[in-house]
Enzyme design. Structure first.
Site, mmCIF file in Angstrom:
data_model
loop_
_atom_site.group_PDB
_atom_site.id
_atom_site.type_symbol
_atom_site.label_atom_id
_atom_site.label_comp_id
_atom_site.label_asym_id
_atom_site.label_seq_id
_atom_site.Cartn_x
_atom_site.Cartn_y
_atom_site.Cartn_z
ATOM 1 N N GLY A 93 6.142 14.720 -7.344
ATOM 2 C CA GLY A 93 5.718 16.164 -7.635
ATOM 3 C C GLY A 93 4.675 16.029 -8.611
ATOM 4 O O GLY A 93 3.765 15.050 -9.053
ATOM 5 N N ASN A 129 13.608 1.625 -6.416
ATOM 6 C CA ASN A 129 15.026 1.681 -6.216
ATOM 7 C C ASN A 129 15.904 0.677 -5.577
ATOM 8 O O ASN A 129 16.922 0.723 -4.937
ATOM 9 C CB ASN A 129 15.428 3.125 -5.625
ATOM 10 N N THR A 130 14.943 -0.562 -5.221
ATOM 11 C CA THR A 130 15.467 -1.858 -4.939
ATOM 12 C C THR A 130 15.287 -2.674 -5.811
ATOM 13 O O THR A 130 13.906 -3.208 -6.280
ATOM 14 C CB THR A 130 14.931 -2.409 -3.492
ATOM 15 N N ASP A 186 11.599 11.325 6.552
ATOM 16 C CA ASP A 186 12.194 10.921 7.879
ATOM 17 C C ASP A 186 12.535 9.298 7.887
ATOM 18 O O ASP A 186 12.040 8.746 8.641
ATOM 19 C CB ASP A 186 11.407 11.492 8.994
ATOM 20 N N LYS A 189 1.411 -0.366 0.162
ATOM 21 C CA LYS A 189 1.753 0.876 -0.494
ATOM 22 C C LYS A 189 2.099 0.453 -1.901
ATOM 23 O O LYS A 189 2.962 -0.278 -2.348
ATOM 24 C CB LYS A 189 2.942 1.773 -0.136
ATOM 25 N N PHE A 196 16.535 2.988 -0.104
ATOM 26 C CA PHE A 196 16.220 2.603 1.264
ATOM 27 C C PHE A 196 17.470 2.779 2.255
ATOM 28 O O PHE A 196 17.745 1.843 3.003
ATOM 29 C CB PHE A 196 15.880 1.152 1.278
ATOM 30 N N ALA A 231 6.288 8.779 3.544
ATOM 31 C CA ALA A 231 7.518 7.831 3.953
ATOM 32 C C ALA A 231 8.619 8.507 2.962
ATOM 33 O O ALA A 231 8.455 8.886 1.919
ATOM 34 C CB ALA A 231 7.432 6.225 3.560
ATOM 35 N N GLY A 232 9.800 8.184 3.589
ATOM 36 C CA GLY A 232 11.194 8.435 2.779
ATOM 37 C C GLY A 232 11.693 9.844 3.312
ATOM 38 O O GLY A 232 12.690 10.329 2.780
ATOM 39 N N ASN A 267 14.349 10.534 -7.613
ATOM 40 C CA ASN A 267 15.390 10.069 -6.592
ATOM 41 C C ASN A 267 15.637 8.767 -6.812
ATOM 42 O O ASN A 267 14.711 7.809 -7.267
ATOM 43 C CB ASN A 267 14.736 10.233 -5.088
ATOM 44 N N ASN A 306 6.003 -1.498 2.031
ATOM 45 C CA ASN A 306 6.306 -0.756 0.817
ATOM 46 C C ASN A 306 6.981 -1.633 -0.004
ATOM 47 O O ASN A 306 8.185 -2.199 -0.011
ATOM 48 C CB ASN A 306 7.416 0.266 1.246
ATOM 49 N N GLY A 357 2.116 14.359 -5.717
ATOM 50 C CA GLY A 357 2.034 15.354 -6.389
ATOM 51 C C GLY A 357 0.738 16.367 -5.583
ATOM 52 O O GLY A 357 0.330 17.463 -6.197
ATOM 53 N N ASN A 386 3.356 5.381 -4.437
ATOM 54 C CA ASN A 386 4.841 5.602 -4.673
ATOM 55 C C ASN A 386 5.101 6.488 -5.702
ATOM 56 O O ASN A 386 4.391 6.947 -6.618
ATOM 57 C CB ASN A 386 5.639 4.255 -4.445
ATOM 58 N N THR A 387 6.481 6.723 -6.058
ATOM 59 C CA THR A 387 7.130 7.467 -7.166
ATOM 60 C C THR A 387 6.844 6.747 -8.348
ATOM 61 O O THR A 387 6.611 5.302 -8.410
ATOM 62 C CB THR A 387 8.360 7.980 -6.895
ATOM 63 N N SER A 394 8.751 0.449 -4.086
ATOM 64 C CA SER A 394 9.896 1.464 -4.692
ATOM 65 C C SER A 394 10.625 0.999 -5.877
ATOM 66 O O SER A 394 10.883 -0.020 -5.932
ATOM 67 C CB SER A 394 10.909 1.622 -3.553
HETATM 68 C C1 LIG Z 1 13.745 11.464 -1.906
HETATM 69 C C2 LIG Z 1 12.640 10.366 -1.703
HETATM 70 C C3 LIG Z 1 12.530 9.284 -0.981
HETATM 71 C C4 LIG Z 1 11.510 8.591 -0.760
HETATM 72 N N1 LIG Z 1 11.655 7.682 0.038
HETATM 73 C C5 LIG Z 1 10.790 6.636 0.273
HETATM 74 C C6 LIG Z 1 10.739 5.589 1.009
HETATM 75 O O1 LIG Z 1 11.546 5.253 1.713
HETATM 76 N N2 LIG Z 1 9.614 4.868 1.242
HETATM 77 C C7 LIG Z 1 8.282 5.093 0.444
HETATM 78 O O2 LIG Z 1 7.466 4.295 0.778
HETATM 79 N N3 LIG Z 1 8.155 6.055 -0.311
HETATM 80 C C8 LIG Z 1 9.223 6.949 -0.511
HETATM 81 N N4 LIG Z 1 9.319 7.910 -1.227
HETATM 82 C C9 LIG Z 1 7.813 8.044 -1.898
HETATM 83 C C10 LIG Z 1 6.793 9.036 -1.106
HETATM 84 O O3 LIG Z 1 6.636 8.854 0.048
HETATM 85 C C11 LIG Z 1 5.776 9.425 -1.983
HETATM 86 O O4 LIG Z 1 4.953 8.309 -2.180
HETATM 87 C C12 LIG Z 1 5.981 10.146 -3.420
HETATM 88 O O5 LIG Z 1 7.156 10.928 -3.455
HETATM 89 C C13 LIG Z 1 4.901 10.731 -4.008
HETATM 90 O O6 LIG Z 1 4.555 11.839 -3.165
HETATM 91 P P1 LIG Z 1 5.068 13.415 -3.402
HETATM 92 O O7 LIG Z 1 4.683 13.688 -5.080
HETATM 93 O O8 LIG Z 1 4.232 14.152 -2.414
HETATM 94 O O9 LIG Z 1 6.413 13.204 -3.315
HETATM 95 C C14 LIG Z 1 10.131 8.926 -1.346
HETATM 96 C C15 LIG Z 1 10.240 10.038 -2.143
HETATM 97 C C16 LIG Z 1 11.021 10.978 -2.264
HETATM 98 C C17 LIG Z 1 10.938 12.080 -3.184
#
Ligand SMILES: Cc1cc2nc3c(=O)[nH]c(=O)nc-3n(C[C@H](O)[C@H](O)[C@H](O)COP(=O)(O)O)c2cc1C
Length: 370
Positions: free
Chosen positions: A280, A186-187, A70, A227, A120, A67-68, A116, A181, A309, A256-257, A184
């Site tokens: 990452g 960021n909210t 698209d 999530k 949302f 997610a995030g 990031n 979700n 990651g 999530n992050t 996050s």
């Molecule tokens: C720029 C960015 C925007 C993201 N937006 C969302 C989001 O809208 N909703 C969500 O559930 N996770 C979001 N994520 C989290 C990712 O879905 C994922 O859980 C997280 O980045 C860890 O995976 P990765 O290490 O492969 O990036 C976002 C991540 C990034 C980097």
């Protein structure tokens, strides 16, 4: 597209502002639809050994889009053609919102990481539902499409269930599964929704709404997943897994992050100091451990989706062996390029062949012991 061409595109993208580069990549996927379709037997190369039937649908590869990436549902048809076995669109909120002011997306190239604080940004559930419906007409997406929903920023926490319900009513007809979700960073306050009472209110309301809508339209039950954040203590992950079982959810998505800055090569860098979630490879160890905690607790009763990651087939194998039936990538798409889903899928197939494993389901949880 060859690997050389992909590398060239990536170098060009890295000279751009990160969010502009992301928007360009999405636009290319949108307008490049016919070319992608023509190349898709090469891009989406795989055999039946990596296909699984989960939550009542066929996943041709365990490698999905997180997610995030698209958020607006602009490239729904592209993901399957590019080799992904499924995609999560969103996060979508009930109301359209702009997200945080830019800049809000930062690269840490030395760690192949991202920070990031998008917040949302999305078009809201009504517009996004129409866009996904359009994309799914005709030959459709070809792979399961999940929609990830989250609370609108303006909605107070104690009205989160209503907000999710409003999104769900609009998006139910276009989603194969729904991810809630609550993780996050960021909210403001959002992650408080991971406690038992809030989760029960939100997910119970969604489940009941789905049941009542099904009395009218006879659809199959919607698979719901939740999530979670990597920053939850293990006990809270276990509690969320228990609750998911009690509420009859289909699964959990971890993770999530992270708001930590652990594992960075330079924790003092200006980007490390930016507010937001880190993704990452620095997230890999915690996300992998979280999957194992959840899988042990779930005992095979829930679908575990592993994310965080995952950059190559070895990472995906580790996550699947730790109990994930499906994995997702976001940051890997930035640093390893658009062939990542193909590379990981083929890498998993190679390793299964080397290890004498005949189907990916035998790998799921193989690290957990009896
Ligand atoms: C720029 C960015 C925007 C993201 N937006 C969302 C989001 O809208 N909703 C969500 O559930 N996770 C979001 N994520 C989290 C990712 O879905 C994922 O859980 C997280 O980045 C860890 O995976 P990765 O290490 O492969 O990036 C976002 C991540 C990034 C980097």
């Amino acid at each position: 597209m060859t690997s050389d061409a992909a590398a060239l595109l990536r170098r060009a993208a890295f000279r751009m502002d990160p969010e502009r580069a992301h928007e360009s990549a999405l636009r290319a996927l949108q307008v490049g639809g016919p070319a992608l379709a023509a190349a898709s037997s090469w891009l989406a190369k795989r055999d039946g050994t990596v296909g699984q039937r989960l939550m009542g649908m066929e996943f041709p590869s365990p490698v999905g889009l997180a997610a995030g990436y698209d958020k607006y549902g602009r490239a729904v048809r592209a993901w399957g053609r590019l080799g992904f076995g499924f995609a999560e669109i969103g996060t979508v909120t009930a109301r359209p919102q702009d997200g945080n002011p830019r800049p809000r997306l930062f690269r840490l190239p030395e760690d192949e990481a991202i920070v990031n604080r998008m917040g949302f940004n999305n078009d809201g559930a009504a517009v996004t539902a129409r866009r996904i419906a359009d994309a799914r007409r005709g030959s459709g997406a070809g792979v399961p499409i999940g929609v990830n929903i989250g609370k609108s920023k303006v909605t107070p926490l104690d009205r989160a269930a209503e907000d999710h319900l409003a999104s769900f009513r609009l998006l139910r007809g276009v989603a194969d599964f729904v991810v809630v979700n609550v993780s996050s960073p960021n909210t403001p306050g959002l992650r408080e929704l991971q406690d038992r009472d809030h989760l029960t209110a939100i997910l119970g309301a969604l489940r009941d709404e789905d049941a009542s809508m099904r009395r009218r339209d006879d659809r199959v039950p919607m698979p719901f997943l939740v999530k979670l954040a990597p920053d939850l203590p293990d006990e809270q992950i276990e509690d969320a897994v228990d609750l998911a079982g009690e509420l009859g959810l289909a699964g959990v998505v971890l993770t999530n992050t992270t708001i930590t800055r652990d594992g960075l090569s330079d924790p003092e860098s200006p980007v490390a100091a930016e507010q937001g979630g880190l993704s990452g490879p620095p997230l890999r160890a915690r996300a992998s451990a979280a999957v194992r905690v959840a899988a042990r607790r779930a005992g095979g009763q829930l679908v575990i989706v592993g994310v965080g990651g995952i950059m190559d087939a070895a990472d995906a194998w580790d996550r699947i062996a730790g109990g994930a039936s499906l994995v997702e990538v976001w940051t890997g798409l930035v640093y390893r390029g658009p062939l990542i889903a193909r590379d990981i899928t083929l890498g998993l197939m190679d390793r299964m062949r080397d290890e004498g494993v005949s189907h990916i389901s035998e790998v799921v949880g193989s690290d957990l012991g009896a």
